[in-house]
Design a protein around this motif. Structure first.
Motif, PDB file in Angstrom:
ATOM      1  N   HIS A  57       0.836  -1.203   0.000  1.00  0.00           N
ATOM      2  CA  HIS A  57       0.000   0.000   0.000  1.00  0.00           C
ATOM      3  C   HIS A  57       0.871   1.254   0.000  1.00  0.00           C
ATOM      4  O   HIS A  57       0.560   2.230  -0.678  1.00  0.00           O
TER       5      HIS A  57
ATOM      6  N   TYR B 193       1.083   4.184  -3.108  1.00  0.00           N
ATOM      7  CA  TYR B 193       0.926   5.626  -2.934  1.00  0.00           C
ATOM      8  C   TYR B 193       1.929   6.397  -3.790  1.00  0.00           C
ATOM      9  O   TYR B 193       1.591   7.399  -4.420  1.00  0.00           O
TER      10      TYR B 193
ATOM     11  N   LYS C  69       1.259   6.172  -7.602  1.00  0.00           N
ATOM     12  CA  LYS C  69      -0.002   6.749  -8.077  1.00  0.00           C
ATOM     13  C   LYS C  69       0.155   7.833  -9.156  1.00  0.00           C
ATOM     14  O   LYS C  69      -0.608   7.828 -10.122  1.00  0.00           O
TER      15      LYS C  69
ATOM     16  N   SER D 114      -3.006   0.898  -9.715  1.00  0.00           N
ATOM     17  CA  SER D 114      -3.828   0.258  -8.690  1.00  0.00           C
ATOM     18  C   SER D 114      -4.043  -1.221  -9.003  1.00  0.00           C
ATOM     19  O   SER D 114      -4.128  -2.039  -8.096  1.00  0.00           O
TER      20      SER D 114
ATOM     21  N   TYR E 207     -16.293  -6.417  -9.259  1.00  0.00           N
ATOM     22  CA  TYR E 207     -15.016  -5.770  -9.530  1.00  0.00           C
ATOM     23  C   TYR E 207     -14.948  -5.379 -11.002  1.00  0.00           C
ATOM     24  O   TYR E 207     -15.276  -6.168 -11.879  1.00  0.00           O
TER      25      TYR E 207
ATOM     26  N   LEU F  67     -12.780   3.147  -9.659  1.00  0.00           N
ATOM     27  CA  LEU F  67     -12.224   3.706  -8.431  1.00  0.00           C
ATOM     28  C   LEU F  67     -12.520   2.778  -7.260  1.00  0.00           C
ATOM     29  O   LEU F  67     -13.626   2.284  -7.116  1.00  0.00           O
ATOM     30  N   ARG F  68     -11.494   2.522  -6.460  1.00  0.00           N
ATOM     31  CA  ARG F  68     -11.694   1.631  -5.326  1.00  0.00           C
ATOM     32  C   ARG F  68     -11.291   2.315  -4.027  1.00  0.00           C
ATOM     33  O   ARG F  68     -10.371   3.119  -3.995  1.00  0.00           O
ATOM     34  N   THR F  69     -12.014   1.994  -2.975  1.00  0.00           N
ATOM     35  CA  THR F  69     -11.658   2.539  -1.658  1.00  0.00           C
ATOM     36  C   THR F  69     -11.080   1.422  -0.829  1.00  0.00           C
ATOM     37  O   THR F  69     -11.114   0.260  -1.214  1.00  0.00           O
ATOM     38  N   ARG F  70     -10.535   1.789   0.332  1.00  0.00           N
ATOM     39  CA  ARG F  70      -9.849   0.798   1.147  1.00  0.00           C
ATOM     40  C   ARG F  70     -10.568   0.602   2.468  1.00  0.00           C
ATOM     41  O   ARG F  70     -11.121   1.542   3.028  1.00  0.00           O
TER      42      ARG F  70
ATOM     43  N   HIS G  41      -9.076  -0.511   5.353  1.00  0.00           N
ATOM     44  CA  HIS G  41      -8.261   0.049   6.440  1.00  0.00           C
ATOM     45  C   HIS G  41      -7.415   1.191   5.900  1.00  0.00           C
ATOM     46  O   HIS G  41      -6.561   0.966   5.058  1.00  0.00           O
ATOM     47  N   GLU G  42      -7.643   2.369   6.397  1.00  0.00           N
ATOM     48  CA  GLU G  42      -6.822   3.509   5.976  1.00  0.00           C
ATOM     49  C   GLU G  42      -5.620   3.612   6.908  1.00  0.00           C
ATOM     50  O   GLU G  42      -5.755   3.479   8.119  1.00  0.00           O
TER      51      GLU G  42
END
Lengths: 265, 157
Positions: free
Chosen positions: A138, A142, A145, A155, A228, A233-236, A238-239
């Motif tokens: 992860h 970042y 990106k 991603s 999927y 766009l995908r979110t996570r 656990h941030e």
């Protein structure tokens, strides 16, 4: 190939090093890399070495992991030392055996370069020892990106990295099952030169890929069924949070780097 | 079984190739990172000849493998990028005997340059050091693998 390998070097822990944000860990490591190559005195290197060791102490990493982590570079260190000791001339003669001499210039330079390499390895190792491969992924995502702008599928790459990590144990089990199947038919994986042993790998690799690609099909179907879509766009779940400790570590490295420039360590 | 979405399938296939690469590197660790780095997994660099999914696959496999062992951050960044570039080049090569060439040459140049910089040894030495290991892995193991897999092209569809 033994089925008892453990993937990754992560040692679970609760230390402040463990809790640093992976993004900051990567940034700190990169700064340390720059610092390492700006230092050109033994004192500077020694200071940085002690700092890295202190970080190991804070993370409570047992010493045997340090030794194990350095084993991979043993041969390249020996290789480099031999070249430096016997082929770099200058300074005082330290040792003489017939026409062969070891001179001080070579010894000083050789040990400097090797100390630097050791610090580099230890610093990188500390990151992998205190961060799970997944959160490291992860962190890397970042930084990758911005490349999305150039149409690079960053991603998706991060996603398949997570999938690959997840499937390594599964495929390992699969391969040892295939191996046992081959052994029961008279195959021998234990003896012979590396080439002979490698050739015996062919009847392993083909079925391994067949089964791996079947899993890939099933997984793709399952992902599609769950909605999927490639490129969406995908979110996570656990941030990763950023704490003041993260900033402190980053600032420490920046200060060290600045002072290394100013005081010419 | 119904056939899955081609695009998703491309990525899951890539993930599996990455997993196999990482698995082979870790399972054969002693020769992977040791004397003249013979990484058995480097034999898999012939895979882009069969499927373009191997390009991201090998990149990811190499990233994971380098995270687990080897030279740390420099290997993670430069070693994996070298693998990415050579895997891409392999997709363009149609002559079988030339397929293992990019992973040998590109890796020897990139990793050789990194070692040259880190160890301050002459470039030709570090180039040969890396190149020798890659030559064994890619031509010694990769080319035979290419011929074996060529008979089973169906598994890549």
């Amino acid at each position: 190939m033994s089925p008892s390998i453990t993937l990754g070097q992560y040692i679970p822990g609760e230390s402040s090093i463990h809790r640093l944000n992976p993004r900051f860990k990567i940034m700190v490591l990169l700064l340390l890399l720059v610092l390492l190559f700006t230092l050109n005195t033994y004192q500077g290197l020694l200071g940085l070495f002690l700092l890295v060791l202190a970080a190991y102490a804070i993370a409570r990493i047992p010493a045997r992991y340090v030794v194990r982590g350095l084993r991979p570079i043993l041969y390249i260190v020996i290789f480099a030392l031999v070249i430096y000791l016997f082929f770099t001339k200058g300074g005082v003669v330290l040792y003489r055996l017939g026409p062969v001499t070891i001179e001080s210039e070579g010894a000083l330079l050789g040990f400097f370069v090797i100390t630097r390499l050791v610090i580099l390895i230890l610093a990188s190792l500390l990151i992998t020892l205190t961060t799970t491969p997944l959160s490291l992924t992860h962190g890397m995502e970042y930084f990758m990106k911005p490349l999305q702008r150039f149409g690079l599928p960053t991603s998706e790459v991060a996603m398949i990295m997570a999938i690959a990590l997840r499937f390594i144990p599964t495929l390992l089990e699969e391969s040892s099952r295939l191996m046992r199947a081959q052994v029961s038919r008279g195959a021998d994986f234990e003896r012979g030169s590396i080439f002979r042993r490698a050739r015996t790998l062919a009847p392993l690799i083909v079925p391994l890929f067949v089964s791996a690609f079947r899993r890939a099909d099933e997984l793709a179907l399952a992902m599609e069924a769950r909605g999927y879509r490639v490129g969406a766009l995908r979110t996570r779940m656990h941030e990763e949070k950023v704490s003041s400790l993260d900033w402190a570590a980053l600032i420490l490295l920046l200060v060290l780097l600045a002072s290394a420039f100013v005081f010419q360590f | 079984m119904a056939s899955p979405d081609r695009k998703i399938n491309f990525w899951t296939k890539a993930a599996m190739i990455g997993a196999v690469y990482a698995l082979l590197t870790v399972a054969a660790a002693p020769i992977s990172y040791g004397v003249v780095q013979v990484r058995i997994a480097e034999a898999l660099t012939v895979l882009p000849y069969f499927t373009p999914a191997a390009v991201p696959g090998l990149f990811v496999g190499c990233l994971i493998a380098n995270m687990v062992g080897g030279f740390g951050i420099l290997d993670i960044v430069f070693g994996s990028l070298a693998t990415l570039v050579s895997a891409f080049l392999v997709t363009r090569i149609r002559v079988k005997y030339l397929v293992p060439l990019p992973p040998v040459v590109i890796n020897a140049i990139v990793v050789g340059a990194v070692l040259h910089y880190v160890l301050e040894l002459p470039f030709y030495l570090t180039f040969l050091w890396v190149g020798a290991g890659q030559l064994v892995a890619c031509y010694g193991l990769g080319l035979p693998l290419l011929f074996v897999l060529d008979k089973r092209r169906d598994i890549f569809d």
